[in-house]
Design an enzyme around this catalytic site. Structure first.
Site, mmCIF file in Angstrom:
data_model
loop_
_atom_site.group_PDB
_atom_site.id
_atom_site.type_symbol
_atom_site.label_atom_id
_atom_site.label_comp_id
_atom_site.label_asym_id
_atom_site.label_seq_id
_atom_site.Cartn_x
_atom_site.Cartn_y
_atom_site.Cartn_z
ATOM 1 C CB SER A 134 -2.424 4.190 1.515
ATOM 2 O OG SER A 134 -3.598 3.544 1.958
ATOM 3 C CB SER A 135 -5.361 1.918 -3.096
ATOM 4 O OG SER A 135 -4.361 1.795 -4.067
ATOM 5 C CB CYS A 167 -11.868 -6.402 3.608
ATOM 6 S SG CYS A 167 -11.528 -6.722 5.357
ATOM 7 C CG HIS A 218 -3.244 -2.327 -5.136
ATOM 8 N ND1 HIS A 218 -3.323 -3.470 -4.376
ATOM 9 C CD2 HIS A 218 -3.202 -1.286 -4.256
ATOM 10 C CE1 HIS A 218 -3.349 -3.134 -3.087
ATOM 11 N NE2 HIS A 218 -3.268 -1.815 -2.993
ATOM 12 C CD GLU A 232 -6.627 -7.140 -2.502
ATOM 13 O OE1 GLU A 232 -7.768 -7.518 -2.841
ATOM 14 O OE2 GLU A 232 -6.435 -6.308 -1.584
ATOM 15 C CG HIS A 234 1.044 0.983 0.231
ATOM 16 N ND1 HIS A 234 -0.029 0.385 -0.390
ATOM 17 C CD2 HIS A 234 2.144 0.471 -0.365
ATOM 18 C CE1 HIS A 234 0.404 -0.447 -1.313
ATOM 19 N NE2 HIS A 234 1.725 -0.418 -1.313
#
Length: 301
Positions: A221-222, A193, A124, A126, A42
């Protein structure tokens, strides 16, 4: 006096994005073109760089119409099972670059029975992949206001999108835990993560140790939005840009110690370019301002 500019050593692509981009570039050396399902990262500047090398971003509908035998790269965000079924049906070769951390999370969700809650951004990439692994049993919660979607009279398994704020995830878990009815338990799967989680504490220290922060990230971009807000909370003089053209020299002071940082989707080359740009143009701007104060319109000299 020259201004001080420092890049946050921990900013830049996360390991999953590095792996996906290296794979794309190695395939583009062998072939003149390559498709990726959704933006590989992103960040428009990085996408433009890769597009010039032959990388083309497509959506599911376009993938449906590709010729048999075409290669398509799956980005680090991962995909739901329906994408793999489509590829098999259309005889499309997938280059799977799903981040290993995301793959592990997908497997955990697929192996979990009962009520599943995913703390993440609705829509999103993911999260779409995670929801697909849950086979329709997942509830996606974006914030504290949305936790009433959860059935507190049943046991709950909660997971997090890998790039979410660990403190916000903990807050959501605590709120759900307080609302659980009877002996029903909340099982928390800490799936943020580790690389992303460590960035939060490091970025707080970086933001507070500089007089001004320039944060670079793509608008979609989150992770960028989360990390920028973290900078802003800890340093009010934090500015969000997508490209060098958005920098305003009026933000800066002669005595500034400038910090340059970005999202896990921000390339190192963009951080370096920003540093070089500021060192050249900001010193010229400050010198020009100094001469104007001394001599008026210095362009006459």
């Amino acid at each position: 006096m020259r201004v001080k500019v420092e890049i946050d050593k921990d900013s830049g692509f996360c390991n999953g994005v590095v792996r996906a981009i290296k794979t794309a570039e190695s395939n583009l050396i062998k072939h003149s073109a390559l498709y990726t399902l959704g933006a590989i990262v992103h960040n428009n500047s990085e996408l433009d760089r890769l597009r010039k090398k032959g990388l083309e971003v497509i959506n599911k509908e376009q993938m449906e119409n590709l010729q048999e035998g075409t290669s398509v790269l799956i980005r680090a965000h991962g995909e739901p099972p329906s994408t793999y079924e489509l590829a098999k049906r259309r005889n499309i070769h997938l280059i799977d670059c799903t981040c290993p951390v995301v793959l592990q999370l997908q497997k955990k969700i697929a192996d979990t029975r009962g009520q599943i809650v995913i703390f993440g951004k609705i829509g999103h990439a993911e999260v779409n992949g995670l929801v697909g692994r849950a086979e329709g049993r997942a509830i996606v919660v974006e914030n504290l206001e949305q936790i009433d979607k959860v059935d507190f009279s049943q046991p709950v398994n909660i997971f997090s999108q890998t790039t979410k704020d660990p403190d916000e995830f903990e807050e959501v878990c605590n709120k759900i835990r307080k609302k659980m009815i009877g002996d029903n338990k909340l099982t928390v799967h800490n799936t943020v993560c580790r690389q992303v989680a460590q960035r939060h504490s490091g970025l707080i220290e970086f933001a507070t140790s500089h007089s001004i922060i320039v944060f670079i990230s793509g608008k979609d971009s989150s992770n960028g939005k989360v990390l920028y807000e973290l900078c802003k909370q800890n340093n009010p003089r934090s500015y969000y840009i997508q490209s060098l053209s958005q920098i305003d020299m009026k933000w800066f002071r002669k005595s500034d110690n400038i910090g340059i940082c970005g999202a896990t989707s921000t390339p190192k080359w963009q951080l370096t370019s920003c540093t070089k740009f500021l060192k050249i143009h900001l010193n010229n701007y400050i010198c020009g301002k100094f001469y104007r104060l001394l001599y008026g319109n210095y362009s006459r000299f």
